[in-house]
Enzyme design. Structure first.
Site, PDB file in Angstrom:
ATOM      1  N   HIS A 177     -21.350  -4.529 -49.704  1.00  0.00           N
ATOM      2  CA  HIS A 177     -21.691  -5.954 -49.800  1.00  0.00           C
ATOM      3  C   HIS A 177     -22.595  -6.354 -48.632  1.00  0.00           C
ATOM      4  CE1 HIS A 177     -20.523 -10.274 -50.737  1.00  0.00           C
ATOM      5  NE2 HIS A 177     -20.953 -10.401 -49.486  1.00  0.00           N
ATOM      6  N   GLU A 178     -22.220  -5.955 -47.416  1.00  0.00           N
ATOM      7  CA  GLU A 178     -23.013  -6.314 -46.243  1.00  0.00           C
ATOM      8  C   GLU A 178     -24.335  -5.542 -46.200  1.00  0.00           C
ATOM      9  OE1 GLU A 178     -22.189  -8.892 -44.786  1.00  0.00           O
ATOM     10  OE2 GLU A 178     -20.173  -8.995 -45.668  1.00  0.00           O
TER      11      GLU A 178
ATOM     12  N   HIS B 128     -26.707  -7.370 -48.418  1.00  0.00           N
ATOM     13  CA  HIS B 128     -27.300  -8.536 -47.745  1.00  0.00           C
ATOM     14  C   HIS B 128     -28.472  -8.099 -46.869  1.00  0.00           C
ATOM     15  CE1 HIS B 128     -24.809 -11.733 -49.090  1.00  0.00           C
ATOM     16  NE2 HIS B 128     -23.694 -11.346 -48.475  1.00  0.00           N
TER      17      HIS B 128
ATOM     18  N   HIS C 156     -25.598 -13.680 -52.810  1.00  0.00           N
ATOM     19  CA  HIS C 156     -24.371 -13.656 -53.601  1.00  0.00           C
ATOM     20  C   HIS C 156     -24.697 -13.940 -55.065  1.00  0.00           C
ATOM     21  CE1 HIS C 156     -22.340 -14.698 -49.610  1.00  0.00           C
ATOM     22  NE2 HIS C 156     -21.948 -13.478 -49.930  1.00  0.00           N
TER      23      HIS C 156
ATOM     24  N   TYR D 226     -18.268 -13.837 -55.367  1.00  0.00           N
ATOM     25  CA  TYR D 226     -17.069 -14.394 -54.751  1.00  0.00           C
ATOM     26  C   TYR D 226     -15.926 -14.435 -55.766  1.00  0.00           C
ATOM     27  CZ  TYR D 226     -19.380 -16.203 -50.507  1.00  0.00           C
ATOM     28  OH  TYR D 226     -20.032 -16.331 -49.320  1.00  0.00           O
TER      29      TYR D 226
END
Length: 358
Positions: free
Chosen positions: A100-101, A104, A110, A158
């Site tokens: 996920h990071e 980014h 997101h 999310y």
């Protein structure tokens, strides 16, 4: 707090892409769309830089060793951009959170920030405090690019109760409410991988003929990257490991599918167990989760769950189940065979599933 270099993180993502079993998308940033966040320009990478990346990835350097390597490269006249650090907090080492990071850092927003999100989710701010509402910003089509269909199962999405200030409240309602426990999961999805490969033009002009939603692997075009639930060179077989091939009849039958290891230590990656249920051509399969053992009910099903791959888009995640709210309900599928995928990263989880065809 652990800090990894962008090269080290990108190498990790490359490993994830190569593994590719668990395969959501996201909105991707267009160049210059987000000031202050560094982007990697794939067109700017020379052959020499690509070779250097491969070399550094295989060296498995620590941060300190990388700093020495970077200094030596600069002193010897080597040209390269400065590294971008990504910090992973203690307790956040689960592979989907790390990816996920990484995503980014590679320019990915997101999922629920996509400009088309209103067709797939409803945002409820009643129980989200003002200082947290920025987490639900929606970008425009001039700011982002959507490379894949909307993916509730993306590691960039999310969970349903993200940032709520009251227990039991919901901040994100999926239009398809079967996905309410799927959003926020940290299994790296097929569309997560496809998104990055598409943005950085990692594709194959020719190679393997893939089935069941698979696509050619840019690291080896003779093989396919497979959506979760499928395996083999062309995604035509059940993934290796536990699970079984089951044949449905018109009478209800029962199977027990289990995933995990006999240890009460929380693991950073998931173990998977996949069974395939087949029926005669043209028939509809039906499933019912009638029992479970040591499931942890939580939005996002972050520790364990069962995915019955019943949705038409085989590349996408189908709804995942870890709470009794979704048990004891008939789930229909025209996918033949239909994969049943149990996943787990804490102790052992069992699901009892009945199945038949109509």
């Amino acid at each position: 707090m652990r800090t990894l270099t962008l090269i080290a993180l990108t190498a990790l993502l490359a490993v994830v892409v190569a593994r590719a079993g668990p395969g959501r998308d996201k909105a991707e940033r267009k160049p210059g769309a987000a000031a202050g966040r560094k982007r990697v320009d794939p067109d700017a990478m020379t052959d020499a830089e690509g070779e250097e990346f491969e070399k550094v990835r295989d060296m498995n350097l620590t941060d300190e060793q990388f700093e020495d390597y970077e200094k030596e490269t600069e002193e010897s006249g080597g040209a390269r951009e400065k590294r971008q650090d990504v910090s992973i907090g203690n307790g956040c080492e689960v592979i989907g959170t790390v990816v996920h990071e990484i995503m980014h850092a590679l320019g990915v927003f997101h999922f629920q920030s996509r400009y088309d999100r209103d067709s797939y989710v409803s945002i409820e701010m009643t129980y989200v405090t003002a200082d947290r509402q920025n987490n639900f910003v929606k970008y425009t089509s001039t700011q982002t690019v959507n490379y894949t269909p909307y993916e509730y199962g993306s590691t960039m999405h999310y969970s349903a109760n993200s940032f709520v200030s009251q227990s039991g409240a919901i901040s994100i309602w999926p239009s398809d409410q079967d996905y309410v426990f799927t959003m926020g999961n940290r299994i790296v999805s097929f569309y997560d991988i496809k998104l990055v490969n598409s943005h950085y033009a990692c594709t194959c002009a020719s190679g393997a003929t893939c089935v069941n939603g698979g696509e050619r692997n840019p690291k080896n075009c003779a093989q396919c990257l497979c959506p979760m639930g499928y395996g083999g060179t062309t995604c035509s077989t059940r993934p290796a490991g536990c699970g079984s091939a089951l044949t449905a009849t018109t009478a209800w039958q029962t199977t027990l599918i289990q995933a995990g290891v006999d240890s009460q230590t929380l693991r950073n990656d998931f173990t998977l167990c996949t069974s395939w249920v087949s029926a005669p051509a043209g028939k509809t399969l039906q499933f019912n989760i009638t029992g479970n053992f040591t499931t942890q009910c939580q939005y996002g099903c972050p520790f364990n769950g069962l995915e019955i791959k019943n949705k038409a888009d085989l590349k996408a995640a189908s709804p995942r189940h870890c709470c009794s709210n979704t048990f004891n309900k008939v789930i229909s599928s025209t996918n033949n065979p239909t994969p049943l995928i149990a996943y787990n990263r804490y102790y052992i989880t069992q699901f009892q599933v009945t199945y038949r065809y109509v």
